[in-house]
Every structure is written in structure tokens, then in C-alpha cells.
Design a protein around this motif. Sequence first.
Motif, short mmCIF file in Angstrom:
data_model
loop_
_atom_site.label_atom_id
_atom_site.label_comp_id
_atom_site.label_asym_id
_atom_site.label_seq_id
_atom_site.Cartn_x
_atom_site.Cartn_y
_atom_site.Cartn_z
N TYR A 174 2.45 1.81 -3.53
CA TYR A 174 1.57 2.40 -4.54
C TYR A 174 1.25 3.87 -4.21
O TYR A 174 1.10 4.69 -5.12
CB TYR A 174 0.29 1.56 -4.69
N ALA A 175 1.17 4.18 -2.94
CA ALA A 175 0.99 5.58 -2.54
C ALA A 175 2.22 6.40 -2.92
O ALA A 175 2.11 7.56 -3.33
CB ALA A 175 0.73 5.68 -1.03
N ARG A 194 6.67 8.31 2.41
CA ARG A 194 6.23 6.94 2.18
C ARG A 194 7.43 6.02 1.89
O ARG A 194 7.45 4.87 2.32
CB ARG A 194 5.22 6.91 1.04
N GLY A 200 5.88 14.09 -0.07
CA GLY A 200 4.97 12.96 0.12
C GLY A 200 5.61 11.65 -0.28
O GLY A 200 5.46 10.63 0.41
N TYR A 201 6.34 11.68 -1.40
CA TYR A 201 7.07 10.50 -1.85
C TYR A 201 8.07 10.05 -0.80
O TYR A 201 8.14 8.87 -0.45
CB TYR A 201 7.80 10.82 -3.16
N ALA A 226 2.10 7.20 -6.56
CA ALA A 226 1.14 8.28 -6.82
C ALA A 226 1.77 9.64 -6.54
O ALA A 226 1.57 10.61 -7.29
CB ALA A 226 -0.11 8.09 -5.97
N CYS A 227 2.56 9.73 -5.49
CA CYS A 227 3.26 10.97 -5.17
C CYS A 227 4.26 11.33 -6.26
O CYS A 227 4.42 12.50 -6.62
CB CYS A 227 3.97 10.86 -3.82
N ALA A 249 0.84 -1.21 0.00
CA ALA A 249 0.00 0.00 0.00
C ALA A 249 0.87 1.25 0.00
O ALA A 249 0.59 2.23 -0.72
CB ALA A 249 -0.93 -0.01 1.21
N LEU A 250 1.92 1.25 0.80
CA LEU A 250 2.85 2.39 0.83
C LEU A 250 3.56 2.55 -0.51
O LEU A 250 3.78 3.69 -0.97
CB LEU A 250 3.88 2.20 1.95
#
Length: 241
Positions: free
Chosen positions: A129-130, A146, A142-143, A133-134, A126-127
Motif C-alpha cells: 500500500y505504501a 518499496r 520511493g515506489y 501511494a508512491c 503494508a509495503l
Amino acid sequence: MQNSDIDAGLTPPPLMPKVERQRLHDTVVEHIRRFIVEGVLEPGKKLNERELCETLGISRTPLREALKVLAAEGLIDIEPNRGASVSKMSEAELRETFELMSGLEAFSGELAAERMTATELTEIKALHYAMLACRAQNDLAGYYSRNQAIHDKINEAARNSALRQTYIAVNRRLQALRFRSNFQIPKWDSAIHDHDDMLKALEARDGKRLSAILRQHLLDKRDAVLQVQSREDAAAAKLKA
């Protein structure tokens, strides 16, 4: 009656001020640490206590307590009668610390591949893929948060308390530098490719493979940081000339 009245009077809970003080202390430490990691406070920069107090909305007492904590972590240098400044690692120190970190990350990966639970693997996915997205939004802060959470969870999944303590202490000194290693887009995208490979190795429970990826990943970070620092030092030298 007077004695009983006193005994029956309300006495403030003795722990409340300590809890509030600790919360403030931790919050100030975390804010300044983030300023350092994200480059708001650059290496070598002298800290202006008045400006920091105004920015954080605090008095000098909690600020100075926080600076002592950060000095113990190696993020701040405090000199008598000269105040505090953000620590700047020498080239030799930078090389050696990244080399050490590459070993710690590699060992973490080897153990984590054996010991990680299915739930932990799901959380890392999950982290991941987040994080992607960042990257798509060019959100470096944000990148990075995570990205670091992934590395941290791998280290936690190794389930070795001695390794954990050493990892945390060394990583605190490198967080700002690891953040800076992504300033160049090719380096950023290369790091994402490494993370894709890390996830595949974790899913396959291939500890040797994950260990090798993490070791090289940190050595690549070292090289990227050295390049950035070399350019900045050259630019600073030109300004002084």
C-alpha cells in the motif's frame, strides 16, 4: 612509578577506528550503489573520482575501497590505468541474467507461500500500500524501494539460505535495470497489476500461482529493459553519425 603510570594510562579502544571505518565504507558503497540503481551514474559512464569524493565528502581511499566492492558485485568495471566505469551488460547477458532471476523469483514465491508467517504477510501488505501511494505521487524512487523490499521479503520468507545468497548476488546486477523498466507509465502500471496478483496469491497461500506470476513479471521486466536499451542505443548511434 613510571611503568605503573604508563600501565594506568588511557589506551584508545582498539575496535573504535575499525567500526568507524566500516561504517564509512558501507555508507559509501550504499550511496554509489543507489546512484547506479537510480541512473545518476549511467551504464558505461566513466567515474570521476574527484567529483565523487566532493559529492560524498570523502577522501579517495574509502572511495577506492568502495569501488572494489562494487566491482566484485559486477556493478563497476575497473581497468588498470583507465580507472572505473559503470558496468553495462550486453543484450545476451541481460537476457540470460533476467531469465535466471525469473527462476529464482519463481522458486522464492513457491516456497514463501508455504513458509511465510502472518507477520511477514502483514509487512508485505503494508509495503504494497505504501508502494501504491508512491505511484499516485509519481515517486519512482520511493515506489522502487518499496517494490524491491516486497521482492526481498518474499525471498527471505522462502527460508532457503542457498537460494538467498544466489538471489542477492544476481539481483544486485539487475537492480538498476529493474528500476529503468518502469520509465514507461504503461509498464509501471502493469507491474503494479502484477503486484496486486502477487498479494492475492500470497494471501491464498497459492505457491504455484505466485511462482507463475513472479516468473512472468521478471520476463516482462526483461522485455521492457531491452526496449529501453534499444531506443537508447539507436539515439546514441544517431549522435555519432
